[in-house]
Scaffold this active site. Structure first.
Site, short mmCIF file in Angstrom:
data_model
loop_
_atom_site.label_atom_id
_atom_site.label_comp_id
_atom_site.label_asym_id
_atom_site.label_seq_id
_atom_site.Cartn_x
_atom_site.Cartn_y
_atom_site.Cartn_z
N GLU A 198 0.83 -1.20 0.00
CA GLU A 198 0.00 0.00 0.00
C GLU A 198 0.86 1.25 0.00
O GLU A 198 1.93 1.28 0.60
CB GLU A 198 -0.89 0.03 1.25
CG GLU A 198 -1.82 -1.16 1.37
CD GLU A 198 -2.52 -1.20 2.72
OE1 GLU A 198 -2.29 -0.28 3.53
OE2 GLU A 198 -3.28 -2.14 2.95
N CYS A 213 -2.59 1.72 8.41
CA CYS A 213 -1.52 0.86 7.91
C CYS A 213 -1.98 -0.58 7.73
O CYS A 213 -2.39 -1.25 8.66
CB CYS A 213 -0.35 0.92 8.89
SG CYS A 213 1.09 0.03 8.32
#
Length: 348
Positions: free
Chosen positions: A89, A333
């Site tokens: 990501e 996260c």
């Protein structure tokens, strides 16, 4: 094949000299790659045709592929696919004329913090230098087309930067140097859970990037419950290394503190934290916990968050309450990757 984004300019010069080419060709190549953001050797028109062909045969110019983009307000989250099919990501936050890119450094994470989505499936592997730099190039190209550019890079995505030390440090050099993306060291932040020996090592580098430490508790008893590695690197050792880094680099250290309801957000926790950090060259970022379904925690009440902040402020500590820009788009996260792995049946 060798990815061009894994090399610094001296390494490219050495390769070119081995080919019988003048070393200044390296500057021309990097001007195309990092200034013009051209990743196709055939378009590097100031290079001889034969050299362009040789470059294309020797180097790859691949960057991660976009699988999915989610957006909310000024935050965009990119789910990316690497050459081996693994996913990472990257997040872009655009706010007040600043474009901050949050990059990943590992596929997954081995630390296993008890509030973070990244560690749910453990560590798959480290990212190579070009996979880290490639995330930044991807976003820079997108912004470049709009007449804009990256202003800040934060190593706060998936993974622990100091457990992928060599690749992370090399990527920082590439984005920092004038021949690279030329992003100033004060605009680059490395976030760590607290790998003490590597903090000392980072302090000896010629980088002087900003350091952020994920503290999240004011004492070892609490911290060890949510951060297993605290047993190896307890708070007192961590603080010693942080203050050494601040003294060595002249950079104030930031301490990240995720506020979890009825766990680490009480008045006594704030007082204890203030005692640790008072009169030190530090800044504290308070972060309301971004809910992850796999964990039982709740986000702190606003009144408790502001009381916590006031106690630190009254102790003379610089403190900021970080707004969670990406909660609805799962920009915490590892959250978008976790959802994707669930859809593929790789995570329950």
């Amino acid at each position: 094949m060798n990815n061009i984004l894994s090399f610094d300019i001296d390494e490219i010069r050495d390769i070119l000299r081995g080919w019988g080419e003048p070393s200044y060709r390296a500057d021309q190549i990097f001007d195309w790659v990092y200034k013009k953001l051209i990743l196709n050797p055939s378009s590097m028109t100031n290079l001889p045709k034969g050299l362009r062909q040789k470059i294309a045969e020797y180097f790859s110019f691949d960057i991660p592929k976009v699988v999915k983009i989610t957006g909310e307000g000024n935050t965009k989250k990119y789910l990316l696919e690497l050459e081996d099919g693994e996913n990472i990501e990257t997040v872009l936050i655009s706010h007040k004329n600043r474009n901050t890119v949050c990059v990943s450094v590992q596929v997954g994470c081995a630390i296993g913090c008890k509030f973070c989505a990244t560690g749910l499936v453990g560590l798959r592997r480290n990212l190579n230098t070009h996979e880290i730099v490639g995330q930044i190039i991807l976003i820079q190209k997108e912004l470049f087309e709009k007449g804009d550019r990256i202003s800040n890079v934060v190593y706060m995505g998936m993974g622990e930067p100091l457990l992928n030390y060599d690749n992370v440090v090399k990527s920082i050099r590439i984005i920092n140097r004038e021949w690279g993306l030329n992003i100033g060291s004060k605009h680059i932040t490395l976030s760590t859970i607290g790998i003490v020996p590597k903090i000392y090592q980072l302090g000896e580098e010629d980088l002087k990037v900003r350091l952020a430490i994920s503290l999240h508790a004011p004492n070892n008893e609490l911290r060890s419950k949510i951060i297993p590695i605290n047993k190896e690197y307890p708070i007192e050792k961590l603080l010693e290394s942080a203050f050494y880094y601040a003294e060595k680099t002249g950079r104030r250290v930031t301490f990240e503190y995720v506020l979890i309801k009825n766990f680490n957000d009480r008045e006594e926790h704030a007082i204890e934290l203030a005692g640790l950090l008072k009169n030190k060259p530090v800044h504290v970022n308070l972060i309301p916990w971004n809910k992850v379904p796999e964990y039982p925690w709740e986000t702190s009440d606003l009144k408790d968050i502001f009381k916590f902040k006031k106690i630190l402020s009254d102790a003379g500590i610089n403190v900021t309450l970080r707004i969670s820009y990406g909660s609805r788009i799962k920009a915490g996260c590892g959250q978008l990757r976790a959802l994707y792995l669930k859809s593929k049946g790789e995570l329950k």
